[in-house]
Structures are given as structure tokens and as C-alpha cells.
Scaffold this motif. Structure first.
Motif, PDB file in Angstrom:
ATOM      1  N   TYR A 183     -45.986 -48.538  17.389  1.00 31.54           N
ATOM      2  CA  TYR A 183     -45.095 -49.697  17.470  1.00 31.54           C
ATOM      3  C   TYR A 183     -44.606 -50.107  16.083  1.00 31.54           C
TER       4      TYR A 183
ATOM      5  N   TYR B 155     -41.871 -53.095  14.205  1.00 42.11           N
ATOM      6  CA  TYR B 155     -41.247 -54.387  14.462  1.00 42.11           C
ATOM      7  C   TYR B 155     -40.389 -54.800  13.273  1.00 42.11           C
TER       8      TYR B 155
ATOM      9  N   TYR C 101     -38.931 -58.436  11.749  1.00 44.08           N
ATOM     10  CA  TYR C 101     -38.953 -59.899  11.802  1.00 44.08           C
ATOM     11  C   TYR C 101     -38.050 -60.440  10.703  1.00 44.08           C
TER      12      TYR C 101
ATOM     13  N   GLN D 134     -37.883 -64.121   8.369  1.00 44.61           N
ATOM     14  CA  GLN D 134     -38.641 -65.319   8.041  1.00 44.61           C
ATOM     15  C   GLN D 134     -37.749 -66.297   7.315  1.00 44.61           C
TER      16      GLN D 134
ATOM     17  N   HIS E 181     -38.854 -72.028  10.320  1.00 41.84           N
ATOM     18  CA  HIS E 181     -38.832 -71.227  11.551  1.00 41.84           C
ATOM     19  C   HIS E 181     -39.967 -70.227  11.627  1.00 41.84           C
ATOM     20  N   GLY E 182     -40.745 -70.109  10.594  1.00 44.37           N
ATOM     21  CA  GLY E 182     -41.814 -69.129  10.633  1.00 44.37           C
ATOM     22  C   GLY E 182     -41.268 -67.723  10.710  1.00 44.37           C
ATOM     23  N   LEU E 183     -41.966 -66.885  11.444  1.00 39.28           N
ATOM     24  CA  LEU E 183     -41.615 -65.476  11.579  1.00 39.28           C
ATOM     25  C   LEU E 183     -41.038 -65.271  12.982  1.00 39.28           C
ATOM     26  N   ARG E 184     -39.844 -64.720  13.064  1.00 41.22           N
ATOM     27  CA  ARG E 184     -39.220 -64.509  14.366  1.00 41.22           C
ATOM     28  C   ARG E 184     -38.888 -63.032  14.569  1.00 41.22           C
TER      29      ARG E 184
ATOM     30  N   TYR F 209     -38.020 -54.603  18.332  1.00 38.79           N
ATOM     31  CA  TYR F 209     -39.191 -53.782  18.123  1.00 38.79           C
ATOM     32  C   TYR F 209     -39.020 -52.435  18.821  1.00 38.79           C
TER      33      TYR F 209
ATOM     34  N   LYS G 245     -35.325 -55.794  22.576  1.00 40.90           N
ATOM     35  CA  LYS G 245     -34.898 -56.976  21.831  1.00 40.90           C
ATOM     36  C   LYS G 245     -36.037 -57.960  21.669  1.00 40.90           C
ATOM     37  N   GLY G 246     -35.929 -58.710  20.574  1.00 36.51           N
ATOM     38  CA  GLY G 246     -36.846 -59.801  20.341  1.00 36.51           C
ATOM     39  C   GLY G 246     -36.163 -61.133  20.544  1.00 36.51           C
ATOM     40  N   GLU G 247     -36.698 -62.138  19.909  1.00 35.66           N
ATOM     41  CA  GLU G 247     -36.231 -63.511  20.074  1.00 35.66           C
ATOM     42  C   GLU G 247     -34.851 -63.766  19.483  1.00 35.66           C
TER      43      GLU G 247
ATOM     44  N   PHE H  49     -39.060 -58.702   7.332  1.00 39.23           N
ATOM     45  CA  PHE H  49     -40.323 -57.977   7.271  1.00 39.23           C
ATOM     46  C   PHE H  49     -40.384 -56.943   8.383  1.00 39.23           C
TER      47      PHE H  49
ATOM     48  N   THR I 270     -50.647 -54.796  20.855  1.00 31.96           N
ATOM     49  CA  THR I 270     -51.020 -56.189  20.602  1.00 31.96           C
ATOM     50  C   THR I 270     -52.517 -56.434  20.669  1.00 31.96           C
TER      51      THR I 270
END
Lengths: 112, 112
Positions: B31, B33, B35, B37, B41-44, B48, B57-59, B90, B97
Motif C-alpha cells: 500500500y 498513500y 497525503y 498537510q 487540517h492535519g493530514l488528509r 492511495y 480516492k481519498g478525502e 507526504f 491498516t
């Protein structure tokens, strides 16, 4: 929307004191992870706790998980200046999708 | 950061230009990914991959595309960069997971 939300957003303590950070999440999970990020660097994994575990230790780190309250806490004992960093919780979801959702983080400052 | 690199590490580009960021791993993890940052908003998660040519797709996937033609490489493309895509990006790798994610050093992208 964020799955995990940390509290507090920022924490400043004296060296030697204990630091506690909390994370709340919304959906059922398989596991919850905590990461640390030093300024300008990538995240580093600290500890993973599974949904059937209630407490886990790693060195000066203690993580608890309460699935009934959908919350976790990270305790750093006997803090050091090198612990100054941002700390993030991350959760998966019981959907089979192999992805994590990160909270916004707690900024921890250890004062000498 | 061992085993995972990102290139370039810094990039300044103009609005409307295409940009490709590269993530390279030597760990043979399944896997990968991407992201972003941002403060507050932190890490979104953007996108992936769960295998060669397999992506999801992610967020925050709008405006981004990805490709994975080899196990070790995961490319993130901004087809037409916008100022809202100014961020730190990143890359991360994992075996799923139930395992920790390993993060690259990040790419700081500025769109002017």
C-alpha cells in the motif's frame, strides 16, 4: 470530516512532567495508532492498539482505548525536551478499506 | 524515512502548470498513500494504491490524479496547479491498516 480529533490542540508543560493527549473518533474501528511529527519531518509511528485491547505500553508511552466512548489517550511520562513535537491519532474503519484517517494533532511543547 | 523517498523536496510553480511528485520505496510494501498537510487540517488523504495499477480516492482527491506502474513508485499529478494546492505533501507506505505506516520526508509545494 475528520474521524479522529485530538484534545488539546496545544499543550505546554515542564520537563519531567507527564503529558496526556486525548483522541476521539466517530465510527467503529479495528485499531487506533499514534504518530509523532517533529517540525519539518514526516510522521513516525509510536504505537498501535487494537480494538480488543484496553491499554498498551511502550517505554515511556502508555495508550488506552475505550471503544464504548470511542476515545483514546496517549500518556508520555517523565517528559523530555526531545518529546517536543506534534502528536496525531489515526484510525481505520471497519469497512475493509486499507486507509487511515488522521486527526488534526496535539502540539506538545516541553519547556526546560 | 529509510526506504521511502520523495522528489522533489521543494518546488515552486505557477498557477495552471502541471506538477508531478514522485514517491519511491524500497520496502516492497503493497500500500502507498499520498497525503497533504495544511495548518488547521492535519493530514488528509488524497489518493492511495493497493497494488500496481490499483488506486482509489481519498478525502481530498479533486484536482489530483495518481499512477502506480511499478510496486516501488507512486506518482501524484496536479494537472493544473492552483494556489489552494500549496501544501506539504507526504507519501506513506504500509502493509495494511493493521500495520504502521512509514512516511517519507515530504515535499513542500508552493503554487504562485
Amino acid at each position: 470530516s475528520q474521524q479522529g480529533e485530538e484534545d488539546p490542540q496545544a499543550l505546554s508543560i515542564q520537563e519531567g512532567e507527564n503529558a496526556t493527549m486525548n483522541c476521539s473518533y466517530k465510527t467503529s474501528i479495528n485499531n487506533l495508532q499514534w504518530y509523532r511529527q517533529n517540525s519539518g519531518r514526516g510522521l513516525v509511528h509510536l504505537i498501535l492498539i487494537r480494538s480488543n485491547e484496553r491499554e498498551k505500553h511502550s517505554g515511556r508511552l502508555r495508550v488506552t482505548l475505550d471503544t464504548s466512548k470511542k476515545s483514546s489517550s496517549l500518556l508520555i511520562t517523565a517528559s523530555r525536551a526531545a518529546d517536543t513535537a506534534s502528536y496525531f491519532c489515526a484510525t481505520d474503519a471497519v469497512t475493509g478499506a486499507q486507509k487511515l484517517v488522521f486527526g488534526q494533532g496535539t502540539r506538545l511543547t516541553i519547556n526546560p | 524515512d529509510a526506504g521511502i523517498t520523495q522528489s522533489p523536496r521543494h518546488k515552486v510553480t505557477e498557477t495552471g502548470t502541471p506538477v508531478t511528485l514522485r514517491c519511491h520505496q524500497t520496502e516492497n510494501h503493497r500500500y502507498m498513500y499520498w497525503y497533504r498537510q495544511d495548518p488547521g487540517h492535519g493530514l488528509r488523504l488524497i489518493h492511495y494504491s493497493y497494488g500496481v495499477k490499483d488506486t482509489d480516492k481519498g478525502e481530498v482527491s479533486d484536482g489530483y490524479s495518481v499512477s502506480r506502474s511499478k510496486t516501488e513508485d507512486f506518482l501524484l499529478t496536479l494537472e493544473s496547479a492552483t494556489s489552494s494546492q500549496t501544501s506539504v505533501y507526504f507519501c506513506a507506505i504500509s502493509e495494511g491498516t493493521n500495520y504502521e505506516q512509514y512516511f517519507g520526508p515530504g515535499t513542500r509545494l508552493t503554487v504562485t
